[in-house]
Each structure stands twice: as structure tokens, then as C-alpha cells.
Write a protein that holds these residues in place. Structure first.
Motif, PDB file in Angstrom:
ATOM      1  N   LEU A  77       0.846  -1.193   0.000  1.00  0.00           N
ATOM      2  CA  LEU A  77       0.000   0.000   0.000  1.00  0.00           C
ATOM      3  C   LEU A  77       0.882   1.243   0.000  1.00  0.00           C
ATOM      4  O   LEU A  77       1.622   1.494   0.955  1.00  0.00           O
ATOM      5  N   ASN A  78       0.802   2.012  -1.084  1.00  0.00           N
ATOM      6  CA  ASN A  78       1.632   3.213  -1.215  1.00  0.00           C
ATOM      7  C   ASN A  78       0.891   4.232  -2.070  1.00  0.00           C
ATOM      8  O   ASN A  78       1.322   4.585  -3.167  1.00  0.00           O
ATOM      9  N   PRO A  79      -0.260   4.728  -1.589  1.00  0.00           N
ATOM     10  CA  PRO A  79      -1.115   5.585  -2.415  1.00  0.00           C
ATOM     11  C   PRO A  79      -0.463   6.924  -2.766  1.00  0.00           C
ATOM     12  O   PRO A  79       0.196   7.545  -1.934  1.00  0.00           O
ATOM     13  N   ILE A  80      -0.649   7.349  -3.996  1.00  0.00           N
ATOM     14  CA  ILE A  80      -0.149   8.652  -4.415  1.00  0.00           C
ATOM     15  C   ILE A  80      -1.141   9.729  -3.989  1.00  0.00           C
ATOM     16  O   ILE A  80      -2.288   9.440  -3.647  1.00  0.00           O
ATOM     17  N   LYS A  81      -0.704  10.982  -4.007  1.00  0.00           N
ATOM     18  CA  LYS A  81      -1.587  12.096  -3.702  1.00  0.00           C
ATOM     19  C   LYS A  81      -2.424  12.423  -4.931  1.00  0.00           C
ATOM     20  O   LYS A  81      -1.883  12.675  -6.007  1.00  0.00           O
ATOM     21  N   LYS A  82      -3.731  12.404  -4.784  1.00  0.00           N
ATOM     22  CA  LYS A  82      -4.645  12.656  -5.894  1.00  0.00           C
ATOM     23  C   LYS A  82      -6.032  12.904  -5.340  1.00  0.00           C
ATOM     24  O   LYS A  82      -6.277  12.675  -4.146  1.00  0.00           O
ATOM     25  N   CYS A  83      -6.940  13.345  -6.182  1.00  0.00           N
ATOM     26  CA  CYS A  83      -8.346  13.359  -5.796  1.00  0.00           C
ATOM     27  C   CYS A  83      -8.979  12.080  -6.312  1.00  0.00           C
ATOM     28  O   CYS A  83      -8.494  11.480  -7.274  1.00  0.00           O
ATOM     29  N   GLU A  90       4.997   3.998  -8.571  1.00  0.00           N
ATOM     30  CA  GLU A  90       5.785   3.216  -9.526  1.00  0.00           C
ATOM     31  C   GLU A  90       5.818   1.743  -9.144  1.00  0.00           C
ATOM     32  O   GLU A  90       5.718   0.867 -10.008  1.00  0.00           O
ATOM     33  N   GLN A  91       5.923   1.462  -7.853  1.00  0.00           N
ATOM     34  CA  GLN A  91       5.986   0.052  -7.446  1.00  0.00           C
ATOM     35  C   GLN A  91       4.706  -0.678  -7.820  1.00  0.00           C
ATOM     36  O   GLN A  91       4.733  -1.859  -8.137  1.00  0.00           O
ATOM     37  N   GLY A  92       3.570   0.027  -7.780  1.00  0.00           N
ATOM     38  CA  GLY A  92       2.302  -0.593  -8.149  1.00  0.00           C
ATOM     39  C   GLY A  92       2.266  -0.973  -9.617  1.00  0.00           C
ATOM     40  O   GLY A  92       1.778  -2.044  -9.997  1.00  0.00           O
ATOM     41  N   LEU A 146      -7.069   3.026  -6.029  1.00  0.00           N
ATOM     42  CA  LEU A 146      -7.432   1.621  -6.129  1.00  0.00           C
ATOM     43  C   LEU A 146      -6.214   0.724  -5.902  1.00  0.00           C
ATOM     44  O   LEU A 146      -5.076   1.109  -6.165  1.00  0.00           O
ATOM     45  N   ILE A 147      -6.490  -0.485  -5.419  1.00  0.00           N
ATOM     46  CA  ILE A 147      -5.447  -1.480  -5.203  1.00  0.00           C
ATOM     47  C   ILE A 147      -6.096  -2.852  -5.152  1.00  0.00           C
ATOM     48  O   ILE A 147      -7.230  -3.003  -4.680  1.00  0.00           O
ATOM     49  N   ALA A 148      -5.388  -3.869  -5.666  1.00  0.00           N
ATOM     50  CA  ALA A 148      -5.846  -5.251  -5.564  1.00  0.00           C
ATOM     51  C   ALA A 148      -4.622  -6.134  -5.326  1.00  0.00           C
ATOM     52  O   ALA A 148      -3.555  -5.877  -5.886  1.00  0.00           O
TER      53      ALA A 148
END
Length: 320
Positions: free
Chosen positions: A55-61, A95-97, A65-67
């Protein structure tokens, strides 16, 4: 006769992740729909989620998503030959995603298109030789949070100064060119006047079919010369919401036999999976496709949509 099936968004969600991880195709799609997928010569979908266990979410509005990587088992069970990753969510976990996703797909023998290590790599198309017919796939996305840069990986952007050239060059190498364009207005069943011009131009430079995904609803279609444009298929397997837009979808079945003919397969959400839908979904789609032939219809409808959404947009930019 050669046939290709194209579906839109695939996203494992919390309530059915366990089914995707198990790879149980019978629970993901019903028997009739699975037969349609199995009998096609080639299958293409939009994977709109990074497959990663980190889990490494980027900053965005909007949602990140992740699976889990293991959900690739269920994706593989749907028999995709090609996945487009050119969408607004593929970089949701950084990038890792993205790298985790392409690794999982490669290890499972699933081809992909529409992303790259940089803006110079991302536009590379995918050419499939299907029973002696060369079909080129070009995937691009409208600009949001996932676009590749000169020194960063990501999705291939739609660029007016480049994308038309890419399509024209691809056509010189292929019998048919299919453009997978991730764009349009969410929950809106018609194109904006600008999107319509973009798609028409894509057809003029060599696209035989332009498929616009991203709207999360079944839209409409039209022809420019001998080329077709579909403005929205709805989700294929994204059981996140239950409403008039998300509940239904269509698969495109493209038959190549002395030309290109398109059939429409209705899809509906069904519990934790999807099943063969009601033919009314196709009838409504075709009815909307007749309406957009009327002069001024697209402009008038888009003005109504813009007025409806104006208050929502104003609230987002209003200072607290």
C-alpha cells in the motif's frame, strides 16, 4: 471468421477479492457469458487497478485503487489475451504498483499495452497476429494522475501532436487498428463535442474502431466512414456500486470477415460476479446511437450535462 471480444474495466473489489484470488471462473462469470469469452479468438479488457501487495497511495483526488497480486488468478481465468493499462488508476500505488502489475501479468502470460518506463516508451502499440490477420492496438488515456513523463513511468497520454501520428503509423503495419481511448465524462452516455472530434480524427488517420472506456456506463456509438466509435461500454467486472450506470455493460464482439462487423453482448452485475444481461441494454444503446445522428443533439445534451454538473464542480473548488 475471426472474432475479438473487447470489454471495459476489470477491478477486483473487497467483497469479491477472495473469488479473484481463487481463480474460480464459474463464480466470476456465468456459464453463458463465459462461453462467449471462450469461443472468441482473442479477448481484450481494461485493467483499471494496480496489482500489488504494498500500500503506497499517491496524492490525488478520487479513490486510490489497489488489488492483491494474487487476484491475477481470477483475471487470468477470464482468458484475457491483452489488457490495456492506459487509464487513470494504474499509478494509484506509485511506480511500485505499476511494476508489480506488469510483473504479475508477464509471469502469467498476459500481454499488456498502454504503459511504459517513460513518455518515450509508453506509446508503443501492441500488434497481434490472429490467425494471419494483423490487428494493432493503440491505448492512450486522458490526462489525470497516471500519465508517463520524460523520466517517470506511467500511462500513455492522448496527445494531439503525437497520438494521431502513432495511429497513422500503426495502420501502415496492420490490417486493422483498434484504439482503446480511456476518456469521456463519468456517468454520461454521450460524447462531448470535443471528444467526438478527437475520435473522428482518429478514424480519419487509420483507426478502424475507437473504443472509449472510463465512463462507467453504457453509452452510444457512431460511424465515420467505415470506422466505428463506441462512447462507453460500462464496467465489465467492477462490482463496487449498484446504480443505473454501474449495473449494466456491453461487450463488443468484433467479427472480421471481408470487413468488420460488431455485435453487442449485454452484461449485468450478478451478486459477486457478472452474467449475461438483458437485451434491453443493447436496445437502449442502439436507440441512443440513433439520437446522436440528429444535428445539434450532442451539443445540446452536453450543455445540459454541464449545467447539471456546474454546482458540483463549484463546490470542489470553493474555499473552505
Amino acid at each position: 471468421m475471426l472474432s475479438i471480444i473487447i470489454g471495459a474495466d476489470i477491478v477486483p473489489v473487497e467483497k469479491n477479492i477472495h473469488i479473484f484470488e481463487s481463480g474460480d471462473a464459474e463464480k466470476l462469470v456465468d456459464k453463458r457469458l463465459f462461453e462467449e469469452l471462450k469461443n472468441a479468438d482473442y479477448r481484450v479488457f481494461n485493467l483499471e487497478v494496480p496489482l500489488t501487495d504494498e500500500l503506497n497511495p499517491i496524492k490525488k483526488c478520487g479513490p486510490n485503487l489497489i488489488a492483491p497480486v494474487k487476484t491475477v488468478n481470477g483475471i487470468k481465468a477470464l482468458k484475457p489475451d491483452l489488457l490495456t493499462l492506459a487509464n487513470n488508476h494504474i499509478m494509484d500505488q506509485g511506480e511500485q504498483g505499476l511494476y508489480s502489475t506488469v510483473k504479475a501479468l508477464s509471469e502469467n502470460g498476459i500481454s499488456y499495452v498502454g504503459v511504459g518506463k517513460s513518455i518515450f516508451d509508453a506509446p508503443k502499440p501492441y500488434i497481434a497476429d490472429i490467425e494471419g490477420t494483423r490487428v494493432g492496438f493503440y491505448a492512450c488515456s486522458e490526462h489525470e494522475f497516471s500519465i508517463a513523463g520524460e523520466k517517470k513511468p506511467g500511462a500513455n497520454p492522448y496527445e494531439p501532436l503525437d497520438s494521431f501520428d502513432h495511429i497513422e503509423q500503426l495502420k501502415q503495419k496492420c490490417d486493422y487498428v483498434i484504439v482503446l481511448y480511456h476518456g469521456g465524462k463519468e456517468h454520461y452516455r454521450y460524447p462531448s463535442p470535443y471528444l467526438r472530434r478527437v475520435c473522428e480524427r482518429m478514424c480519419r488517420v487509420g483507426a478502424d474502431l475507437v473504443v472509449c472506456q472510463h465512463t462507467h456506463c453504457v453509452g452510444s456509438m457512431e460511424y465515420f466512414g467505415g470506422s466505428a466509435v463506441v462512447y462507453g461500454q460500462g464496467n465489465f467486472h467492477f462490482n463496487e456500486c449498484n446504480n443505473e450506470f454501474w449495473d449494466t455493460a456491453i461487450l463488443l464482439k468484433i467479427n472480421f470477415d471481408n470487413g468488420m462487423k460488431i455485435e453487442f453482448i449485454p452484461v449485468k452485475q450478478d451478486g459477486l460476479g457478472v452474467s449475461y444481461g438483458n437485451e434491453k441494454t443493447v436496445e437502449d444503446f442502439l436507440e441512443r446511437s440513433e439520437k446522436i445522428k440528429q444535428p445539434g443533439f450532442i451539443e445540446n445534451e452536453y450543455n445540459k450535462f454541464a449545467e447539471k454538473m456546474a454546482e458540483n464542480y463549484a463546490m470542489r473548488i470553493k474555499p473552505p
